[in-house]
Design an enzyme around this catalytic site. Structure first.
Site, PDB file in Angstrom:
ATOM      1  N   ARG A 140      27.682 114.503  38.283  1.00  0.00           N
ATOM      2  CA  ARG A 140      27.018 114.827  39.555  1.00  0.00           C
ATOM      3  C   ARG A 140      27.883 115.753  40.398  1.00  0.00           C
ATOM      4  NH1 ARG A 140      26.559 108.589  40.731  1.00  0.00           N
ATOM      5  NH2 ARG A 140      26.489 108.694  38.460  1.00  0.00           N
ATOM      6  N   ASP A 157      34.903 108.926  36.894  1.00  0.00           N
ATOM      7  CA  ASP A 157      33.986 108.933  35.755  1.00  0.00           C
ATOM      8  C   ASP A 157      32.567 109.337  36.173  1.00  0.00           C
ATOM      9  OD1 ASP A 157      33.264 108.693  33.145  1.00  0.00           O
ATOM     10  OD2 ASP A 157      33.200 106.489  33.118  1.00  0.00           O
ATOM     11  N   LYS A 160      37.650 105.616  30.615  1.00  0.00           N
ATOM     12  CA  LYS A 160      36.668 104.794  29.911  1.00  0.00           C
ATOM     13  C   LYS A 160      37.366 103.866  28.930  1.00  0.00           C
ATOM     14  CE  LYS A 160      32.815 108.090  29.926  1.00  0.00           C
ATOM     15  NZ  LYS A 160      31.852 107.239  30.643  1.00  0.00           N
ATOM     16  N   LYS A 201      24.566 120.007  32.781  1.00  0.00           N
ATOM     17  CA  LYS A 201      25.901 119.407  32.826  1.00  0.00           C
ATOM     18  C   LYS A 201      26.640 119.763  31.545  1.00  0.00           C
ATOM     19  CE  LYS A 201      28.223 114.849  32.592  1.00  0.00           C
ATOM     20  NZ  LYS A 201      28.089 113.380  32.727  1.00  0.00           N
ATOM     21  N   ASP A 228      28.798 115.159  26.022  1.00  0.00           N
ATOM     22  CA  ASP A 228      28.517 115.150  27.447  1.00  0.00           C
ATOM     23  C   ASP A 228      28.187 116.550  27.997  1.00  0.00           C
ATOM     24  OD1 ASP A 228      28.092 113.414  29.546  1.00  0.00           O
ATOM     25  OD2 ASP A 228      30.161 113.513  30.302  1.00  0.00           O
ATOM     26  N   GLU A 268      31.539 112.154  37.108  1.00  0.00           N
ATOM     27  CA  GLU A 268      31.929 113.554  37.238  1.00  0.00           C
ATOM     28  C   GLU A 268      30.753 114.513  37.070  1.00  0.00           C
ATOM     29  OE1 GLU A 268      31.993 111.922  34.493  1.00  0.00           O
ATOM     30  OE2 GLU A 268      31.071 113.345  33.132  1.00  0.00           O
TER      31      GLU A 268
HETATM   32  N1  BES Z   1      28.709 110.872  30.676  1.00  0.00           N
HETATM   33  C1  BES Z   1      28.653 109.607  31.322  1.00  0.00           C
HETATM   34  C2  BES Z   1      27.293 108.927  31.144  1.00  0.00           C
HETATM   35  C3  BES Z   1      27.016 108.312  29.803  1.00  0.00           C
HETATM   36  C4  BES Z   1      27.715 107.201  29.378  1.00  0.00           C
HETATM   37  C5  BES Z   1      26.003 108.803  29.014  1.00  0.00           C
HETATM   38  C6  BES Z   1      27.424 106.627  28.150  1.00  0.00           C
HETATM   39  C7  BES Z   1      25.705 108.238  27.800  1.00  0.00           C
HETATM   40  C8  BES Z   1      26.419 107.144  27.361  1.00  0.00           C
HETATM   41  C9  BES Z   1      28.882 109.780  32.823  1.00  0.00           C
HETATM   42  O1  BES Z   1      29.760 110.773  33.187  1.00  0.00           O
HETATM   43  C10 BES Z   1      29.426 108.495  33.331  1.00  0.00           C
HETATM   44  O2  BES Z   1      30.517 108.149  32.964  1.00  0.00           O
HETATM   45  N2  BES Z   1      28.654 107.805  34.166  1.00  0.00           N
HETATM   46  C11 BES Z   1      29.058 106.567  34.738  1.00  0.00           C
HETATM   47  C12 BES Z   1      28.625 106.602  36.166  1.00  0.00           C
HETATM   48  C13 BES Z   1      29.264 105.535  37.018  1.00  0.00           C
HETATM   49  C14 BES Z   1      30.768 105.726  37.099  1.00  0.00           C
HETATM   50  C15 BES Z   1      28.642 105.614  38.407  1.00  0.00           C
HETATM   51  C16 BES Z   1      28.341 105.455  33.974  1.00  0.00           C
HETATM   52  O3  BES Z   1      27.196 105.625  33.558  1.00  0.00           O
HETATM   53  O4  BES Z   1      28.970 104.420  33.779  1.00  0.00           O
HETATM   54 ZN    ZN Z   2      29.947 112.323  31.878  1.00  0.00          ZN
HETATM   55 MN    MN Z   3      31.760 110.099  33.238  1.00  0.00          MN
END
Ligand code: BES
Ligand code: ZN
Ligand code: MN
Length: 500
Positions: free
Chosen positions: A355, A351, A281, A269, A292, A353
């Site tokens: 996947r 968010d 966010k 990713k 990321d 994104e």
């Molecule tokens: N890059 C983030 C995941 C992340 C967040 C990694 C904080 C490390 C610290 C990812 O893209 C994301 O925002 N995931 C969401 C998924 C949700 C919307 C299903 C998450 O983890 O809140």
């Molecule tokens: Zn992300």
């Molecule tokens: Mn995200």
């Protein structure tokens, strides 16, 4: 302000100054600093430099060689010796290679502070043990623990530029050192990429780095931009990138080190900044989302090391790079898009994104003829809640592949834990009006995130997803990890394809 055009200069100027050069020696003369990493059993070992002194000191200080203990002795001697640094390793029979890696990581920073011109590192466990795992761990700890991300400072004060040498009688020591140097350079290369902020590393810069690497190492390199992605109907990757002014890039590197082996695909990713998009966010901690693209850095770092070590295997590294931004052209929550494999996705949250970009990237890996696919991603915050900041999660359709990753990680010094993926979990990502939902909310977030990606891997292909959301960066400096990017994945993936 750092302009994007400066990035190459920054890289070349600083890269080789960031860490120690380690060499091997077989004599202990002419050093101004001597560093001893000693188990309790070593107190009576006569082959250690200054063994009589060590014995006398240990009689006075019973805790001297306990694990985690460090002390320094200052000298004013005619021989030129100025300091002896002693790092305790505890009981010899309890000491694992990874314990030594951690202790060496701590010690390296003491070495840098001592500022010797010529420093000797002497660790009896690494001198005498003939499976090389201790020597390897010692070298990796020394190099990785010395890392600093200083390329964005206009001036770097007190840069350590002394010579550090490791005592060894092993005839294979030069090979082991060469390999440790390649691996650690690649880990540090990945750490630098991850530590650089979103204004310096955009998808185009990732592509530039990959191209440069492919030229140096003779790899096949392909970079797809928006037009090529449209041709291939990569709707999921395009949907993530379209809110940003920066064009998304799908980077593919191929290394063929063997004529008739199967191809393994490593897919990362590469979100160069994740604002969340329209599902934006909260302000707190958003800046951390410059990391990321740690999955992409891991697969590129791994193929760099694999190619430089000339390992006899065939590897495809794919980095799915985009910037996730809100704008008038961004994907909306509720939108339905079609991925390259024809499946439709209802975007619950922009968010989620990672996947989406990986959906098209793992599909592309299968089109390239991969017989095994591993994807690695800072996919969820949920993995931090599930496993903390020391362990990465695995979601997979294949028991053997999981075992291989976990065991490679043990050797490499990285922790993994497999999560269950019951058929019931797949129900949660089904949409009423499209084929899939890109988010099933909070319950089992690591699992549903992983299973979503699995929907885009060809059937019957062994696949594993690694979630490094909690392990891509370290909150504090500890052992061989330095605050900031860890480079997680590089060492494990290299070890995995090495296979022993
Ligand atoms: N890059 C983030 C995941 C992340 C967040 C990694 C904080 C490390 C610290 C990812 O893209 C994301 O925002 N995931 C969401 C998924 C949700 C919307 C299903 C998450 O983890 O809140
Ligand atoms: Zn992300
Ligand atoms: Mn995200």
């Amino acid at each position: 302000v750092l302009e994007n055009t400066n990035i190459m200069d920054i890289l070349h100027y600083n890269f080789y100054n960031n860490f120690l050069a380690v060499k091997a020696v077989q004599c202990i003369e002419e050093n101004d600093v001597i560093t001893l990493l000693l188990t309790k059993e070593d107190i009576t070992n006569h082959e250690i430099p200054y063994s009589d002194l060590i014995k006398r000191l240990a009689d006075k200080d019973k805790k001297m060689c306990d694990a985690g203990n460090t002390c320094s002795i200052v000298f004013d001697s005619a021989s030129g010796l100025k300091k002896i640094i002693i790092t305790g390793l505890g009981d010899a029979e309890k000491l694992t290679p990874n314990d030594l890696r951690k202790a060496a990581g701590e010690t390296t920073r003491t070495i840098m502070k001592a500022r010797g011109e010529k420093t000797l590192v002497f660790s009896p466990v690494a001198v005498s043990n003939n499976d090389h795992m201790y020597l390897r761990a010692l070298l990796e700890g020394l190099i990785l623990g010395s890392y600093e991300f200083n390329e964005c400072k206009s001036e770097v004060a007190n840069k350590f530029d002394g010579l550090v040498q490791v005592y060894s009688k092993d005839i294979k020591v030069n090979d082991i050192i060469a390999e440790a140097n390649i691996l650690c350079e690649s880990i540090i290369w990945a750490r630098n990429l991850v530590n650089r902020p979103g204004n310096i590393v955009q998808p185009q810069n990732m592509a530039d780095e990959a191209l440069l690497m492919s030229e140096k190492l003779g790899l096949e390199c392909e970079i797809l931009g928006t037009d090529a992605m449209r041709e291939k109907a990569m709707g999921a990757l395009l949907a993530v990138g379209k809110g940003s002014d920066a064009e998304p890039k799908l980077i593919t590197l191929k290394y063929q080190g063997s004529v008739n082996s199967d191809w393994i695909a490593l897919v990362g990713k590469g979100i160069t900044f994740d604002s969340g998009g329209i599902s934006i966010k909260p302000e707190a901690g958003m800046g951390e989302m410059k990391d990321d693209m740690a999955g992409a850095a891991a697969v590129l770092g791994a193929i760099r090391a694999i190619a430089e070590m000339k390992l006899p295997c065939n590897v495809i590294a794919i980095a799915a790079c985009a910037e996730n931004m809100p704008s008038g052209t961004a994907t909306r929550p509720g939108d339905i898009i079609k991925a390259a494999n024809g499946k439709t996705i209802e975007v619950v949250s922009t968010d989620a994104e990672g996947r989406m970009v990986l959906a098209d990237a793992v599909w592309y890996a299968c089109r390239q003829g991969a017989s095994k696919v591993i994807d690695i991603a800072t996919l969820t915050g949920a993995v931090i809640i599930a496993l903390g900041n020391e362990t990465a999660a695995i979601v997979s359709n294949n028991d053997n592949l999981c075992e291989e990753i976990i065991s490679a990680g043990k050797t490499a010094g990285e922790n993994y834990w497999r999560l269950p993926s019951l058929p019931e979990c797949k129900e949660a990502i089904k949409s009423d009006i499209a084929d899939l939902l890109n988010s099933a909310g909070r319950p089992g977030g690591v699992i549903t995130g992983g299973l979503f990606i699995g929907e885009f891997v060809d059937e019957n292909i062994p696949w594993a997803h690694i979630d490094i959301g909690g392990t891509s960066t370290a909150q504090k400096t500890n052992g061989y990890l330095v605050k900031g990017a860890t480079g997680i994945g590089v060492a494990t993936l290299v070890q995995l394809v090495k296979g022993k």
